[in-house]
Design an enzyme around this catalytic site. Sequence first.
Site, PDB file in Angstrom:
ATOM      1  CD  GLU A  36       0.843  -9.297   0.896  1.00  0.00           C
ATOM      2  OE1 GLU A  36      -0.110  -8.484   0.874  1.00  0.00           O
ATOM      3  OE2 GLU A  36       0.695 -10.504   1.014  1.00  0.00           O
ATOM      4  CB  CYS A  78     -15.517   5.479 -29.111  1.00  0.00           C
ATOM      5  SG  CYS A  78     -14.729   5.574 -30.698  1.00  0.00           S
ATOM      6  NE  ARG A 133      -0.309   2.676  -5.838  1.00  0.00           N
ATOM      7  CZ  ARG A 133      -1.488   2.676  -6.497  1.00  0.00           C
ATOM      8  NH1 ARG A 133      -1.593   3.241  -7.674  1.00  0.00           N
ATOM      9  NH2 ARG A 133      -2.549   2.115  -5.955  1.00  0.00           N
ATOM     10  CE1 TYR A 154      -2.498  -3.005  -8.502  1.00  0.00           C
ATOM     11  CE2 TYR A 154      -1.223  -1.117  -7.759  1.00  0.00           C
ATOM     12  CZ  TYR A 154      -1.722  -2.388  -7.539  1.00  0.00           C
ATOM     13  OH  TYR A 154      -1.450  -3.043  -6.371  1.00  0.00           O
ATOM     14  N   GLY A 165       0.759  -1.242   0.000  1.00  0.00           N
ATOM     15  CA  GLY A 165       0.000   0.000   0.000  1.00  0.00           C
ATOM     16  C   GLY A 165       0.788   1.289   0.000  1.00  0.00           C
TER      17      GLY A 165
HETATM   18  N1  LLP Z   1      -1.456  -6.852  -0.732  1.00  0.00           N
HETATM   19  C1  LLP Z   1      -2.779  -6.945  -0.884  1.00  0.00           C
HETATM   20  C2  LLP Z   1      -3.505  -7.941  -0.113  1.00  0.00           C
HETATM   21  C3  LLP Z   1      -3.451  -6.092  -1.765  1.00  0.00           C
HETATM   22  O1  LLP Z   1      -4.770  -6.174  -1.882  1.00  0.00           O
HETATM   23  C4  LLP Z   1      -2.724  -5.139  -2.510  1.00  0.00           C
HETATM   24  C5  LLP Z   1      -3.389  -4.255  -3.476  1.00  0.00           C
HETATM   25  C6  LLP Z   1      -1.328  -5.098  -2.337  1.00  0.00           C
HETATM   26  C7  LLP Z   1      -0.732  -5.957  -1.441  1.00  0.00           C
HETATM   27  C8  LLP Z   1      -0.456  -4.138  -3.094  1.00  0.00           C
HETATM   28  O2  LLP Z   1      -0.772  -2.816  -2.862  1.00  0.00           O
HETATM   29  P1  LLP Z   1       0.169  -1.662  -3.431  1.00  0.00           P
HETATM   30  O3  LLP Z   1       1.493  -1.741  -2.691  1.00  0.00           O
HETATM   31  O4  LLP Z   1       0.368  -1.877  -4.867  1.00  0.00           O
HETATM   32  O5  LLP Z   1      -0.559  -0.418  -3.131  1.00  0.00           O
HETATM   33  N2  LLP Z   1      -5.908  -0.766  -9.090  1.00  0.00           N
HETATM   34  C9  LLP Z   1      -5.686   0.176  -8.004  1.00  0.00           C
HETATM   35  C10 LLP Z   1      -4.927  -0.463  -6.860  1.00  0.00           C
HETATM   36  C11 LLP Z   1      -5.586  -1.694  -6.291  1.00  0.00           C
HETATM   37  C12 LLP Z   1      -4.788  -2.313  -5.185  1.00  0.00           C
HETATM   38  C13 LLP Z   1      -5.354  -3.618  -4.764  1.00  0.00           C
HETATM   39  N3  LLP Z   1      -4.627  -4.298  -3.744  1.00  0.00           N
HETATM   40  C14 LLP Z   1      -4.955   1.395  -8.561  1.00  0.00           C
HETATM   41  O6  LLP Z   1      -4.696   1.433  -9.748  1.00  0.00           O
HETATM   42  O7  LLP Z   1      -4.649   2.332  -7.829  1.00  0.00           O
END
Ligand code: LLP
Length: 450
Positions: free
Chosen positions: A304, A375, A307, A404, A262
């Site tokens: 985890e 479109c 991004r 993403y 996150g």
């Molecule tokens: N772990 C779990 C259980 C998750 O659900 C997620 C993201 C992550 C790790 C990784 O999160 P990150 O470090 O990437 O923030 N499509 C959306 C983001 C959806 C994230 C879903 N879960 C966007 O484009 O902002």
Amino acid sequence: MTIRADESPWAPPPHAHLWPDTARVDGAGRLWLGGVAAARLTGEFGTPLYIYDEATIRARCRAFRDAFTGRWLASAVAYAGKAYLSPALCHILLDEGIELDAVSAGEVGLAVASSYPAERIHLHGNYKPVAELAAALDAGVGRVVVDSLEELERVESLARERGRRAAIWLRLNPDVETETHAAVRTGHAGSKFGLDMAAVDAAARRAAASPWLELVGLHAHAGSQLLDVRPAVRVTAFLCTAAARSRDTHGLAVREISPGGGLGVAYTPGEAPPTVEEYAEAVTGALRAGVARHGLEPPRLVVEPGRAIVAHAGVALYTVGPRKRAPDGTTLVAVDGGMGDNPRPALYGARYHAALAERMTAPAAERARIVGRYCESGDVLVEEMMLPLARAGETLAIPVSGAYQLAMASNYNLAPRPAVVFVADGRARLVRRRETLDDLLRAEVMDRTD
Ligand code: LLP
């Protein structure tokens, strides 16, 4: 195509923190990525084109590993593959000692087909179809992250059928509010993810009694694009409390704790997310405090990030097409991609920065809105920014495009998805070719059977 760098000194691009670590501007104002001219990349591979800078991905992997293991020795970094996954990326993760968080048989299958070891994968998801769960267990994934009581029973029976114990984490709903876009919040009560406390008790009881389940860890995830470390701190503290409760009530020793991912990134010049070090300091601090408060056996910590590892490594390159003027004086600059390769602005109101790859230092001359080729009126990549006057045929570069975007890309309007090129040390290698009409037709039944 040979492009020689201008002899005059190289400089980082304006707003360098938004671009890959190796991004440079030559004396003629042209963008280079990983030692390769953007013009060579578009000339060779066409547009829309996604470039990943390997050095940036590796540096982010190391930054996470070092920041966490330096503060909590038994730490592991598991990259969240949902942000972007490809065989080339799996190879880098393997080199850098990074584990993998997967959310489908597709992600597990791609990783395993890329020789990524299944035992370093943990499988997430609030609804894992039975066939996908079975495939993941057969592939030998290291952990299944159980998200419901029904799923716990299913994993138990699949493990029994296979005569092999399944190592599981329980995903908890930590009920943590975050100041992020509603669609990427996951840790609040009412979220579809995770077990509530009553369900955790039931799950822990069942796991403790089952010869087929090995409850190894507890997991929770606060949300994504967090620009503040507090939700991660609260989730970590919450997991420590839950671990103490599992120990006291069910005699279970929780050996792994995962506060998810996150950590947010800057998409536009003004944003200032926490650094990896600040994030690691906050999470390991909360873990240390929780372990001390509850007298826990120090667990292995698994973070985890998705991004924060790939977003800044990626740059999207587009060709500028027609220009139009809106009644308010804004110039609409159309490019040959858009919501098909980057649905984030349309879905989340996400904001981006952009620059002209051949005139990186040209002064801004007009208020522009960058629109896509799909479109749909909502197909806007950048709502408003000051840009030099963009001419048809020029290359527009959008930084922070590594996370993403390709992962959520679609074939809307039957547009082919872009090619992907990794750059490093002056070399460019195609890691995914541009889709063709044949790719788009492959799954269609073409015979007339009516
Ligand atoms: N772990 C779990 C259980 C998750 O659900 C997620 C993201 C992550 C790790 C990784 O999160 P990150 O470090 O990437 O923030 N499509 C959306 C983001 C959806 C994230 C879903 N879960 C966007 O484009 O902002």
